[in-house]
Design an enzyme around this catalytic site. Structure first.
Site, short mmCIF file in Angstrom:
data_model
loop_
_atom_site.label_atom_id
_atom_site.label_comp_id
_atom_site.label_asym_id
_atom_site.label_seq_id
_atom_site.Cartn_x
_atom_site.Cartn_y
_atom_site.Cartn_z
N LYS A 107 35.76 29.53 45.88
CA LYS A 107 36.60 28.73 45.00
C LYS A 107 36.04 27.31 44.78
O LYS A 107 36.51 26.59 43.92
CB LYS A 107 38.03 28.65 45.55
CG LYS A 107 38.73 29.99 45.54
CD LYS A 107 40.15 29.89 46.09
CE LYS A 107 40.86 31.22 46.06
NZ LYS A 107 40.41 32.15 47.13
C1 LIG Z 1 40.68 33.56 46.85
C2 LIG Z 1 39.96 34.53 47.71
C3 LIG Z 1 39.84 35.90 47.37
C4 LIG Z 1 40.53 36.50 46.16
O1 LIG Z 1 40.03 36.03 44.95
P1 LIG Z 1 40.86 36.25 43.60
O2 LIG Z 1 40.12 35.52 42.57
O3 LIG Z 1 42.23 35.68 43.86
O4 LIG Z 1 40.92 37.72 43.37
C5 LIG Z 1 39.07 36.72 48.19
N1 LIG Z 1 38.49 36.24 49.31
C6 LIG Z 1 38.60 34.95 49.68
C7 LIG Z 1 37.94 34.52 50.93
C8 LIG Z 1 39.33 34.06 48.90
O5 LIG Z 1 39.45 32.78 49.31
#
Ligand SMILES: *Cc1c(COP(=O)(O)O)cnc(C)c1O
Length: 442
Positions: A107
């Site tokens: 993210k």
């Molecule tokens: C946010 C996250 C996900 C899921 O991603 P999405 O875009 O919400 O499907 C998977 N793994 C980790 C470690 C995350 O932080």
């Protein structure tokens, strides 16, 4: 570029509005009016390009009309100051390591990109009033947003988190930063934090007093840049001469990450098919089997960043494959199942996968990546090459990983550095009046 709402009942927005507002007036998600197909020459040469330059080309297709070339290049290069390697795990299975950013989370890219894009708009308008980002977090989002916005002039971030309910590592990642980041420690649970943020956006007096915006994960500036990862993965696999039958497997929660990959596919990225890997929260998996979307309350699992019972980006995926609701539900479902398959794993299966993978290959999976890896082990067909996203560094879930694998995962320097900082936070009740009083004094 103009953006429309998946609910079809909100005015068309320009990029600036879509970024500042996040959600459309009809509570739908913004979609770009056009998804540009990238030229053949780009894909012919992609294996010789570096991550940043690939990303700059992709960013141009989405944001090139709204942000001038030099500024966009600066934003992309600044966002992607780290590597995003593809690592062979075994046979035809590769890990796309999305965890080399500042907080070791995928993210990070969306958060930093959004911060820099917002800053671009503030500067363009010659705006002098500070913009305030409010974000509620159960852990990961707060750290990515706080670090993405750290030191970005003209923007202040308030991270609201539930007292005693985030891991010590996560807490350090947004409480030790200082500068333009304020951590607010709410005496309540995550839902209380979210309720405070929602009330703040709806409070007229507060909105008169200060300019408020959210950095929610559904924001187009946060989710679209994740497409960079998939173009880069394709390039690296193509350089190995193995990209002809590429299967991309994405551990999914709110489906933002996989949705960005599907946008990439629409832009011409030659990926044969996709797998959405889920933990026990199997709403999308069930949709693929039955054609019915039945959201429900999430259940807690080992892969907790994927504990989502009503994935927010589902609406975007439907919109993409229904050609903005022109096709019937059956036709849309058919198109989706032709391209995407699903997988779902219990905590027991996640643990078993982590142990087996470590034993066979020495590769340390985190619980989220484990879902992706296992879905490839189970679903890859003859002649296909699979890439799964390893969405978090195993050290972010150190207690669990150590316990499951009986090892002592090394904590990367970057993570350790956070833990040396001094924790600073503002204590807050879950009563909106207290939160408002506090903001009115800022
Ligand atoms: C946010 C996250 C996900 C899921 O991603 P999405 O875009 O919400 O499907 C998977 N793994 C980790 C470690 C995350 O932080």
């Amino acid at each position: 570029m103009k953006y429309y709402s998946t609910n079809g009942a909100a005015p068309i927005a320009d990029l600036h509005k879509a970024v500042v507002k996040g959600l459309a007036e009809d509570r739908g998600l913004y979609m770009p009016e056009e998804i540009k197909i990238l030229p053949k020459a780009f894909f012919d040469n992609i294996q010789d390009m570096k991550f940043q330059d690939i990303a700059y080309n992709v960013a141009g297709a989405f944001f090139g009309e709204d942000v001038d070339h030099d500024a966009l290049q600066d934003i992309v290069y600044d966002t992607l100051s780290f590597d995003c390697p593809v690592v062979k795990v075994k046979d035809n299975i590769y890990s796309l390591e999305l965890f080399h950013g500042p907080t070791l989370a995928f993210k990070d890219v969306g958060a930093r990109f959004m911060a820099r894009l917002l800053q671009f708009f503030i500067r363009q308008e010659g705006q002098h009033e500070q913009v305030n980002v409010l974000v509620a977090t159960s852990g990961d989002t707060g750290s990515a947003v706080a670090n993405g916005f750290l030191g970005v002039e003209g923007i202040h971030v308030y991270v609201l988190y539930p007292k005693g309910k985030v891991s010590p590592i996560q807490e350090c990642q947004f409480t030790t930063l200082g500068k333009n980041i304020t951590a607010i420690e709410v005496d309540g649970v995550f839902d209380d934090c979210q309720a405070l943020v929602k009330s703040a956006f709806m409070d007229a007096e507060l909105n008169q007093h200060m300019k408020l915006t959210s950095a929610n994960s559904i924001n187009v500036a946060r989710f679209l840049p994740q497409a960079f990862y998939y173009f880069n993965a394709y390039a690296r696999i193509k350089a190995l001469g193995k990209a002809d039958n590429l299967v991309m497997c994405v551990p999914s929660g709110n489906f933002g990450n996989i949705c960005s990959a599907l946008f990439g596919h629409t832009m011409g990225l030659p990926i044969k098919r996709f797998i959405a890997a889920n933990n026990a929260n199997d709403i999308f998996y069930k949709y693929l089997q039955t054609g019915k979307y039945e959201p429900k309350a999430s259940v807690q699992t080992l892969a907790n960043a994927m504990d989502v019972g009503d994935p927010s980006n589902f609406a975007r995926i439907i919109n993409l494959y229904s050609q903005n609701n022109k096709l019937t539900n059956e036709a849309t479902h058919h198109r989706i199942t032709n391209l995407i398959s699903g997988a779902t794993y219990s905590d027991e299966q996640i643990k078993e996968t982590m142990r087996q993978c470590y034993k066979d290959t020495n590769y340390i999976l985190d619980p989220h990546g484990a879902c992706g890896y296992q879905a490839l082990v189970d679903g890859l067909q003859e002649g296909e090459v699979g890439v799964f996203c390893e969405t978090a560094h195993p050290a972010k879930f150190k207690e669990k990983v150590d316990d499951i694998l009986n090892i002592d995962v090394e904590i990367p320097d970057r993570l350790a550095a956070f833990m040396k900082g001094e924790k600073q936070s503002v204590p807050m009740t879950k009563d909106f009046k207290d939160f408002k009083d506090y903001l009115m004094k800022q």
